[in-house]
Design an enzyme around this catalytic site. Structure first.
Site, mmCIF file in Angstrom:
data_model
loop_
_atom_site.group_PDB
_atom_site.id
_atom_site.type_symbol
_atom_site.label_atom_id
_atom_site.label_comp_id
_atom_site.label_asym_id
_atom_site.label_seq_id
_atom_site.Cartn_x
_atom_site.Cartn_y
_atom_site.Cartn_z
ATOM 1 N N LYS A 41 1.747 6.210 3.110
ATOM 2 C CA LYS A 41 2.544 5.105 3.660
ATOM 3 C C LYS A 41 3.987 5.558 3.884
ATOM 4 O O LYS A 41 4.586 5.240 4.910
ATOM 5 C CB LYS A 41 2.507 3.903 2.699
ATOM 6 C CG LYS A 41 1.167 3.182 2.706
ATOM 7 C CD LYS A 41 1.012 2.229 1.538
ATOM 8 C CE LYS A 41 -0.418 1.684 1.501
ATOM 9 N NZ LYS A 41 -0.723 0.924 0.286
ATOM 10 N N ASP A 73 1.784 -7.042 3.289
ATOM 11 C CA ASP A 73 0.365 -6.782 2.984
ATOM 12 C C ASP A 73 -0.502 -7.986 3.377
ATOM 13 O O ASP A 73 -1.714 -7.864 3.520
ATOM 14 C CB ASP A 73 0.196 -6.527 1.471
ATOM 15 C CG ASP A 73 -0.078 -5.064 1.160
ATOM 16 O OD1 ASP A 73 -0.490 -4.329 2.083
ATOM 17 O OD2 ASP A 73 0.125 -4.659 0.007
ATOM 18 N N GLN A 86 1.681 -1.577 -4.782
ATOM 19 C CA GLN A 86 0.411 -0.872 -4.705
ATOM 20 C C GLN A 86 -0.557 -1.396 -5.770
ATOM 21 O O GLN A 86 -0.232 -1.445 -6.951
ATOM 22 C CB GLN A 86 0.637 0.648 -4.901
ATOM 23 C CG GLN A 86 -0.613 1.485 -4.770
ATOM 24 C CD GLN A 86 -1.244 1.419 -3.386
ATOM 25 O OE1 GLN A 86 -0.563 1.464 -2.367
ATOM 26 N NE2 GLN A 86 -2.569 1.291 -3.344
#
Ligand SMILES: NC(=O)c1ccc[n+]([C@@H]2O[C@H](COP(=O)([O-])OP(=O)(O)OC[C@H]3O[C@@H](n4cnc5c(N)ncnc54)[C@H](OP(=O)(O)O)[C@@H]3O)[C@@H](O)[C@H]2O)c1
Length: 295
Positions: free
Chosen positions: A53, A120, A97
């Site tokens: 990422k 997200d 994460q």
């Protein structure tokens, strides 16, 4: 029947090119799109995702601010950090994460993220809007799957689509996208999971199958009909002594077995994976543009 293989890397590259142009255009107006990435602990798979990422952000000009915390970080400390990032006007996206260490409640953490920075798309606010067909941050993997179907002009309207897997990050939001009254929706969707009896009865009737299970090569050619379209979301490590790392990545689909049976297929690696990261970049520039428009 020859099988069309969707090249996720190439498709991702095209979308990243557009994102990079939007990032530059915004920079000229004085805003540098910025994604804050928080990771706890040293799980190798999570670290590898986060590195991917960070690199992808750098490639398109998005600033990536990394917070690498110990696995013993308390829930309170994590909440305080997220609240600080919520207030920080130079941060446009916040990504934590997953999975988190067991002592931290994932829902509490996701709900702490400002929905305006929820790139997200896991916040209940984002998922609720998705269900209502309102504009929101679409979770990255389901969004990537939709883009992949679009890329090969597969119409979903009236199709029987079977999704295997009902997680909140893949299967469930994807089912919502596919039943919306939109050009990339209008499908009849069946969601299968670990309690589904006789999975093959469903998969054999499907025009399109999306596998998001986490079981290596569980979908085999005897379970599908000729000409089916298959999107393989699964990423599984299987031991392989011929590889330097001692393992290789495979999907949830028996790729070799599906060749010449499926009309369209996605590879692992190089399929959905690059698209997921790309849609994260897409959500981050979208958030930064919204911030600029609100000024
Ligand atoms: N390529 C990418 O960017 C990307 C992104 C996200 C995830 N993934 C991969 O996609 C896979 C799924 O991820 P996830 O987070 O959705 O996993 P998850 O939360 O573990 O969900 C897996 C789903 O599969 C169902 N399932 C498990 N075994 C099954 C079986 N034998 N038959 C039918 N259904 C079964 C489970 O059913 P129950 O609900 O009944 O337990 C669950 O709904 C993993 O391999 C993951 O690494 C890839």
């Amino acid at each position: 029947m020859s099988t069309i293989i969707i090249d996720g890397k190439a498709l991702a590259q095209n979308i990243r090119h557009d994102v990079a142009n939007r990032v530059s255009a915004l920079k000229e107006k004085g805003i540098t799109a910025c994604l804050a990435v928080i990771i706890l602990g040293d799980d190798p798979a999570s670290q590898s995702y986060v590195r991917g990422k960070e690199k992808a952000c750098g490639d398109v000009g998005i600033l990536s601010r990394d917070y690498k915390l110990s696995s013993t970080t308390s829930e309170e400390e994590l909440v305080l950090l997220i609240e600080e990032l919520n207030r920080d006007e130079s941060v446009h996206g916040i990504l934590v994460q997953l999975p988190l260490p067991k002592h931290i409640n994932e829902s509490t953490i996701i709900e702490t993220i400002d929905p305006n920075k929820d790139v997200d798309g896991f916040h209940p606010n984002s998922l609720g809007k998705l269900m209502l067909g309102q504009d929101t941050f679409i979770p990255c993997t389901p969004h990537g799957v939709i883009k992949m179907l679009e890329s090969v002009d597969i119409s979903t309207e009236g199709k029987n689509i079977v999704i295997i897997g009902r997680s909140h990050i893949v299967g469930s939001p994807l089912s919502q996208l596919l039943i919306q009254k939109t050009p990339t929706g209008n499908a009849t969707v069946t969601i299968c999971h670990s309690r589904t009896k006789n999975l093959s009865d469903f998969t054999k009737r499907a025009d399109i199958i999306i596998a998001a299970v986490g079981v290596p090569q569980m979908l085999t050619s005897d379970m599908v009909s000729d000409g089916v379209v298959i999107i393989d979301v699964g990423v599984n490590r299987v031991e392989d002594s011929t590889k330097a790392k001692g393992y290789r990545l495979v999907g949830d689909v028996d790729f070799e077995g599906m060749l010449n049976k499926a009309s369209v297929l996605t590879p692992v690696p190089g399929g959905v994976g690059p698209m997921t990261i790309t849609m994260l970049l897409f959500n981050t520039i979208k958030s930064a543009e919204i911030t600029f428009d609100r000024r």
